[in-house]
Design a protein around this motif. Structure first.
Motif, short mmCIF file in Angstrom:
data_model
loop_
_atom_site.label_atom_id
_atom_site.label_comp_id
_atom_site.label_asym_id
_atom_site.label_seq_id
_atom_site.Cartn_x
_atom_site.Cartn_y
_atom_site.Cartn_z
N GLY A 46 -6.45 8.32 7.24
CA GLY A 46 -5.53 9.01 6.34
C GLY A 46 -4.50 9.83 7.08
N LYS A 47 -4.94 10.55 8.12
CA LYS A 47 -4.01 11.39 8.87
C LYS A 47 -3.01 10.55 9.66
CE LYS A 47 -6.38 15.79 9.32
NZ LYS A 47 -6.64 16.93 10.23
N LEU A 48 -3.47 9.47 10.28
CA LEU A 48 -2.55 8.62 11.05
C LEU A 48 -1.56 7.91 10.14
CD1 LEU A 48 -4.84 7.03 13.80
CD2 LEU A 48 -3.18 8.89 14.05
N ALA A 49 -2.02 7.48 8.97
CA ALA A 49 -1.10 6.84 8.01
C ALA A 49 -0.02 7.82 7.58
CB ALA A 49 -1.88 6.34 6.80
N ASP A 67 1.63 3.94 1.70
CA ASP A 67 0.71 4.89 2.34
C ASP A 67 -0.74 4.44 2.20
OD1 ASP A 67 2.79 6.51 3.14
OD2 ASP A 67 2.64 7.86 1.44
N VAL A 68 -1.07 3.92 1.02
CA VAL A 68 -2.43 3.43 0.79
C VAL A 68 -2.71 2.23 1.68
CG1 VAL A 68 -4.04 2.52 -0.93
CG2 VAL A 68 -2.37 4.26 -1.58
N ALA A 69 -1.76 1.29 1.74
CA ALA A 69 -1.94 0.10 2.56
C ALA A 69 -2.10 0.45 4.04
CB ALA A 69 -0.76 -0.85 2.37
N ALA A 70 -1.30 1.40 4.52
CA ALA A 70 -1.40 1.81 5.91
C ALA A 70 -2.76 2.42 6.21
CB ALA A 70 -0.28 2.80 6.24
N GLU A 71 -3.24 3.27 5.30
CA GLU A 71 -4.55 3.89 5.49
C GLU A 71 -5.66 2.85 5.47
OE1 GLU A 71 -7.50 6.81 3.00
OE2 GLU A 71 -5.39 7.41 3.13
N VAL A 72 -5.60 1.89 4.55
CA VAL A 72 -6.61 0.84 4.47
C VAL A 72 -6.63 0.00 5.75
CG1 VAL A 72 -7.24 -1.30 3.28
CG2 VAL A 72 -6.64 0.73 1.96
N ALA A 73 -5.45 -0.33 6.27
CA ALA A 73 -5.38 -1.12 7.50
C ALA A 73 -6.03 -0.38 8.66
CB ALA A 73 -3.92 -1.43 7.82
N LEU A 74 -5.76 0.91 8.78
CA LEU A 74 -6.35 1.70 9.85
C LEU A 74 -7.85 1.91 9.64
CD1 LEU A 74 -3.49 4.33 10.09
CD2 LEU A 74 -4.14 2.79 11.94
N GLY A 75 -8.25 2.08 8.40
CA GLY A 75 -9.65 2.36 8.10
C GLY A 75 -10.56 1.16 8.14
N PHE A 77 1.37 1.20 15.76
CA PHE A 77 1.09 0.85 14.36
C PHE A 77 2.38 0.60 13.59
CE2 PHE A 77 -0.31 2.25 9.98
CZ PHE A 77 -0.95 1.05 9.69
N ARG A 78 3.43 1.33 13.92
CA ARG A 78 4.70 1.11 13.22
C ARG A 78 5.25 -0.29 13.46
NH1 ARG A 78 7.61 7.03 14.35
NH2 ARG A 78 6.77 8.06 12.47
N ARG A 79 4.96 -0.86 14.61
CA ARG A 79 5.39 -2.26 14.84
C ARG A 79 4.70 -3.18 13.84
NH1 ARG A 79 3.84 -1.29 20.50
NH2 ARG A 79 5.53 -0.21 21.55
N ILE A 104 -4.03 -6.94 3.59
CA ILE A 104 -2.95 -7.79 3.11
C ILE A 104 -2.26 -7.09 1.95
CG2 ILE A 104 -2.55 -9.88 1.72
CD1 ILE A 104 -4.34 -11.38 3.66
N VAL A 105 -0.92 -7.12 1.94
CA VAL A 105 -0.14 -6.59 0.82
C VAL A 105 0.51 -7.79 0.13
CG1 VAL A 105 0.21 -4.22 1.56
CG2 VAL A 105 1.64 -5.98 2.55
N LYS A 106 0.02 -8.10 -1.05
CA LYS A 106 0.38 -9.34 -1.72
C LYS A 106 1.15 -9.03 -3.02
CE LYS A 106 -1.78 -13.33 -3.96
NZ LYS A 106 -1.27 -12.96 -5.30
N PRO A 107 2.40 -9.48 -3.12
CA PRO A 107 3.17 -9.24 -4.35
C PRO A 107 2.74 -10.18 -5.47
CG PRO A 107 4.47 -10.53 -2.80
CD PRO A 107 3.18 -10.21 -2.10
N TYR A 108 2.87 -9.70 -6.69
CA TYR A 108 2.58 -10.54 -7.86
C TYR A 108 3.59 -10.17 -8.95
CZ TYR A 108 0.33 -6.35 -9.76
OH TYR A 108 0.08 -5.08 -10.20
#
Length: 454
Positions: free
Chosen positions: A43-46, A80-88, A350-352, A93-97
């Motif tokens: 959470g903090k890194l995101a 922000d949620v996606a970034a935290e989930v990736a780190l955690g 991570f930004r890359r 995957i972020v999938k549009p619908y």
């Protein structure tokens, strides 16, 4: 083998795919019952990665405006949620619908998808769990989606890439038609999109190195390999609480001092039963009531918490200040830069991943917009403006010293020591030399003016 794994293998075998193995790991990020240091760090890194940063769409076309509207939603609600989930969890995957009019984004955690084919950082085929419906009677409906890029012959004989999307429904692990679930009845079982060379989603990976398999395409959580160390840190915190709980005041009371009910049972003050210990005849000079308050080793216990948390930070490659209190008394700018650089390096890496994944997500949205006529086709381009505020704390510290010097709170030597990377004594001597040289120059100018006047 669990039911989720069996479903993945069933789908993979149907299309001749092979699941790329993931390193077994404890998903403590998703644990909402116990303390999760992984969730805290993620959470903090995101937050630091996205703090004061911005992503915008350049262009004057209607499509550019459409993409900016989608991006505003994504940056406000999902990234922000996606970034935290990736780190955690190590990966997401972020999938549009779309329903043909509106757009949304599903975030799929590491444990809910499997990569089957990839080249470098580009995924060519993937199986994802994209929906779940639970009923009170224990029935679980799950929807899975497989996306794969395949080469095909066009009508002109040219070889083109085609994205094939398959959807599947399962009831308690058994495959059923999509039409059996009203919420999924309108979803096409198979879709083919020509001239698309990648799946319709973005993907964020944690910057942590998968030490067990450095060539693996799959990411690992930011605290990979530190489950034992983190459990010790949590135990240090629990030990602190246990000591305080067991350190409550204890009162020794002579039985004859306590009130009793009609049955002869002792009446205790509300909620204070554990505080009293009944004895026969405390007596003596000290009377019928005596108190005892155990000494609590608060300083030692707090130090134990900090040491364990600092070790977690160190092994994650992070600077102090993520789990531990940040250091504010830096002697020099170089010392401060070195102290902050570890965390900033992790953020930069991570930004890359955020750039790559967000670009892929936006391209997927562009394709969906084309298929659903959601906005006229037109040029657009994503621009990333990443903040360096975290590392620029050095400038803030220098400005604070200058202000403090102006009101006499610190001397000139302290300001020089910080900016010039000198120890205090060296800086103090150099300030004295500069003041002496300045004084000599002023004296010479004054003497010269006096001679000219005569």
């Amino acid at each position: 083998m669990g039911p989720f794994r069996r479903i993945l293998l069933k789908i993979a075998e149907r299309f001749g795919l092979t699941l790329q193995e993931k390193q077994p790991a404890v998903d403590d990020y998703s644990n909402t019952v116990d303390i999760s240091l992984t969730a805290v760090i993620a959470g903090k890194l995101a937050t630091l990665s996205m703090q004061d940063s911005d992503i915008t769409i350049e262009g004057d076309s209607a499509r550019a405006r459409f993409m900016q509207e989608f991006l505003d939603y994504y940056l406000g609600d999902r990234v922000d949620v996606a970034a935290e989930v990736a780190l955690g969890t190590g990966d997401c995957i972020v999938k549009p619908y779309t329903d043909g009019i509106r757009l949304g984004v599903d975030i799929i955690k590491n444990g809910d998808f499997a990569v089957c084919e990839s080249v470098g950082n580009d995924i060519l085929s993937c199986i994802m769990k994209v929906g779940e419906i639970r009923e009170d009677i224990g029935t679980v409906y799950e929807r899975f989606e497989a996306q794969m890029v395949r080469a095909a012959q066009s009508e002109t004989g040219q070889t083109v890439d085609v994205l094939i999307i398959h959807n599947f429904a399962f009831k308690n692990g058994r495959e059923i038609p999509l039409t059996d679930v009203p919420a999924w009845a309108g979803i096409q079982k198979e879709t083919m999109i020509p001239n698309v060379h990648k799946p319709l989603f973005g993907r964020y990976k944690s910057p942590a190195v998968n030490r067990a398999d450095v060539n693996s395409v799959n990411g690992v959580k930011i605290t990979n390999g530190l489950d034992g160390v983190m459990s010790q840190a949590v135990e240090a915190y629990n030990r602190f609480n246990r000591e305080y709980a067991s350190g409550e005041k204890l009162v020794f009371v002579d039985k004859t001092m306590m009130d009793r009910d009609e049955r002869g049972n002792v009446r205790y003050p509300d909620g204070k039963k554990n505080m009293f210990l009944l004895v026969k005849g405390v007596g003596g000079k000290e009377g019928l009531i005596q108190e005892h308050t155990p000494e609590i080793r608060s300083a030692d216990l707090e130090k134990g918490i900090e040491v364990n948390n600092r070790m977690v930070e160190l092994l994650c490659g992070l600077s102090q200040g993520i789990l531990t209190p940040p250091t504010t008394s830096y002697a020099t700018a170089t010392e401060m830069r070195a102290a902050l650089n570890n965390t900033f390096s992790v953020i930069t890496k991570f930004r890359r991943q955020l750039v790559k994944g967000t670009n892929d997500l936006l391209e997927a949205v562009d394709i969906i917009a084309n298929r659903n006529n959601m906005a006229p086709i037109g040029p657009w381009n994503a621009q990333y403006d990443w903040s360096t505020a975290y590392i620029e704390q050095i400038n803030e510290r220098f400005n604070q010293l200058v202000v403090a010097h102006g009101i006499g709170a610190v001397d000139t030597a302290e300001v020089r020591a910080f900016e010039m990377d000198e120890d205090y004594e060296t800086a103090k001597e150099r300030v004295r030399q500069i003041e002496a040289e300045t004084s000599e120059d002023v004296t010479e100018e004054t003497d010269g003016d006096s001679t000219a006047a005569r």
